[in-house]
Structures are given as C-alpha cells and as structure tokens.
Design an enzyme around this catalytic site. Structure first.
Site, PDB file in Angstrom:
ATOM      1  N   SER A   6       0.835  -1.201   0.000  1.00  0.00           N
ATOM      2  CA  SER A   6       0.000   0.000   0.000  1.00  0.00           C
ATOM      3  C   SER A   6       0.874   1.257   0.000  1.00  0.00           C
ATOM      4  O   SER A   6       1.678   1.440  -0.911  1.00  0.00           O
ATOM      5  CB  SER A   6      -0.958  -0.047   1.199  1.00  0.00           C
ATOM      6  OG  SER A   6      -1.982   0.915   1.076  1.00  0.00           O
ATOM      7  N   ASP A  62      -6.085  -4.565  -1.773  1.00  0.00           N
ATOM      8  CA  ASP A  62      -4.959  -4.095  -0.963  1.00  0.00           C
ATOM      9  C   ASP A  62      -4.131  -5.264  -0.419  1.00  0.00           C
ATOM     10  O   ASP A  62      -4.666  -6.243   0.098  1.00  0.00           O
ATOM     11  CB  ASP A  62      -5.507  -3.265   0.204  1.00  0.00           C
ATOM     12  CG  ASP A  62      -4.449  -2.432   0.886  1.00  0.00           C
ATOM     13  OD1 ASP A  62      -3.507  -3.020   1.450  1.00  0.00           O
ATOM     14  OD2 ASP A  62      -4.556  -1.200   0.868  1.00  0.00           O
TER      15      ASP A  62
END
Length: 346
Positions: free
Chosen positions: A47, A194
């Site tokens: 991320s 993610d």
C-alpha cells in the site's frame, strides 16, 4: 548530497502500509538517504509502503540519494495537491487533522454502495500521479533495488508478490486498493485488493531472495494497542488494524520461534546444528523503527486525510525517528539484531 561518502552497510527494508500515515515512512527514508551510510538491496512494501518503495527506486535510478529524496517529496506533494483542501481540516502545523463532514458522509455510504456506484467513471488521481512520476519500463529493466510489492488476489484471498520485473502502474495501484472505496484492480483478468489483507509487509522475499542479512522494519500500526476500546468506532478501527497485521505478525512469529529453536538445538560438541536454511535464519539481523507513539493519537480516519501540512508533519516525525535510530543502532548493522523478535512476536 549525502552526509557520508565512505563505504556503506547494506540492508533490506520492509515498509508497512497505512494510507496517509505512510508520510512518516517518507521521513524515515529521507533521514537514511541524507545520512548516506546505508545502501539498500531489497525493499518490500504494501500500500503506502509500496508507493514509498517504488518512488525510492525511481529516485535512486534517476539521481542517487538526492534523486530519491526529491522523488519521494515530489510524490507526496503531488498526492496532496490532487485533492481539494476543503476535503480535510488541518491545524496550521499539521498536528491536528480530520476529514470534512462531506467526506465522512461519503465514507458512511461506502457501507451501502459499491465503488462502481459511488465512482461510476472510476476516477483515480493517484493513477495519473504514478504514471507521471514512475517509468515502469525502465524500472523493470534497470531498478537499483529488488522490489517486492504485495497485493491480495480478491477471488482466492491469496498473497501475490509483484517483483521488479513484473511491476506496472496497475500492480502498484492493486497494492493500495481498498475495496470499499475503490474498484478492484484487474491484472491479466484477475481482480486484486490491498496487499495489507495478506502481508503488511511481506518479509519472506527479503529473506529468501536477498543476500543482505540485515532487515529494517518500518511499522506504522501499533504492535500493542494502548488503553481500552470504548466506542464502536474504536472497535471497528482496531478490527481493521488486526486484519491488516495478521499476516505480518504470523510471519514474524515464525522467525522468532525458529531462532529460539536454533539456539536450543545443539550438536555433540555443543555447537548448533545448522543446515543452509537454519544458517540463514540464525544469522539474519532484524531492526525496527516504529511510529506507534507518533500515530497513536490519530483516529483511523486520518489514514485517508490527504493534506500537505499533515504529510509534512508526519514526514518530520519520521525524519527525527530515522536519525535517532541511526544514532543509537547504526553500529549494530552487519553485526547483530537490535530488536528482540521473541519478546515482540513469539
């Protein structure tokens, strides 16, 4: 120019994700680059950690340590400029930040509407910033770092590591795709979310695929929560933190337990019985920079607070923490661990 120009110690970096809080890691990297005594072999990121990792590599490729510092600053400044200031509320020094009421209302609706309904045109300013600032074709060919970018296969829940030769804008966006806010990122027909759901960050590629035995963890999420969880919002935020830390904690617990077992296992001369794998585990050296005391007083929503003053405040905090780590622990790099894995993770 880096402060130090002599021989360097090499280590690997594992950079945790955390949205806007990743600006703290920007500051840590800035301090390490400015100091100049360290060189980097591999960087694993998830991320926001993935963003920092890729911009670090791009900057090093363009102009060494100074180029990397400039690339990181350029990225975080561009992210802040891409979002109207009215979407956040910040104090003059950036130490207090919050989301505007309209943004909080929009987040509330993410519980009931899909990203396709909220954002039917799939607008994503981050894509434009990444495409403008990162030359992925050149990075795949000539990156000065081994990059390991984590994403989650949405259909199976399995971890996918995008290595340097596989990197693309889509891979980087996949690593930071929050499914309640953004559409899944499709790569070769497969949807990705993610990377924090499966590895935040992944440590094993640095262990298996890098020669350096020193590994510096830069963590944004607290390893231990302070105080009681008294409100529904606090509970929900902590549930998300645990979900995004579970894979990393499991992996680090494995390393801690293996190292303990190796200490206990002895041959007939009293020496440890080590195969190749055991030798690598025993001689790996772990280091840690945490942001828990800096970020602990911020609400979970501030991870979405795109605000330049806030970014710069966190960056300065990260710089201070990076310099403090160098002052206390640099002499141990290449010699010994500076963190007790068993105490933290076992």
């Amino acid at each position: 120019m880096p402060i130090f120009a002599g021989p360097k110690h090499r280590l690997n970096l594992a950079l945790q994700g955390g949205g806007a809080h990743g600006a703290f890691t920007w500051g840590v990297l800035d301090a390490l680059l400015e100091d100049g005594r360290l060189d980097f072999e591999g960087v694993s990121g998830t991320s926001a950690g993935a963003m920092n990792a890729v911009l670090l590599a791009q900057g090093l490729m363009d102009g060494g340590a100074d180029g990397a510092r400039a690339a990181l600053r350029r990225f975080w400044t561009a992210v802040a400029a891409a979002v109207p200031e009215a979407m956040t509320r910040s104090s003059a020094d950036g130490q207090s930040v919050g989301l505007a009421p309209m943004v909080q209302l929009l987040l509330h609706w993410t519980h009931y509407l899909s990203p396709q309904q909220i954002n039917p045109f799939d607008l994503n300013p981050l894509r434009d910033i990444i495409e403008a600032q990162v030359d992925f074709a050149r990075l795949r060919r000539a990156s000065p770092l081994k990059l390991f970018i984590a994403a989650t296969r949405a259909n199976s829940g399995k971890l996918r590591i995008f290595r340097t030769e596989e990197l693309s804008c889509e891979a980087l966006l996949a690593s930071a795709c929050l499914p309640s806010i953004q559409r899944a990122v499709e790569i070769d027909g497969e949807p990705y979310w993610d990377g924090g759901y499966t590895a935040n960050p992944a440590v094993f590629p640095l262990f298996y695929e890098c020669r350096s035995r020193d590994l510096l963890l830069v963590l944004l999420s607290p390893l231990r929560h302070r105080g009681r969880l008294s409100s529904a919002q606090d509970i929900q935020a902590r549930v998300m933190e645990i979900a995004f830390s579970a894979g990393f904690l499991r992996e680090m617990r494995m390393f801690a337990q293996l190292r303990r077992q190796l200490v206990q296992r002895r041959g007939w001369l009293g020496l440890p019985l080590l195969g190749r794998f055991e030798h690598r585990v025993r001689h790996s050296r772990f280091h840690l920079i945490e942001a828990a005391d800096v970020l602990g007083d911020f609400s979970a929503q501030t991870k979405l607070a795109v605000n330049l003053k806030f970014f710069e405040h966190l960056m300065l905090q990260g710089r201070a923490r990076g310099r403090a780590w160098l002052d206390v622990h640099f002499a141990a790099v290449g010699r010994r661990s500076t963190v007790d894995l068993e105490a933290l993770f076992a």
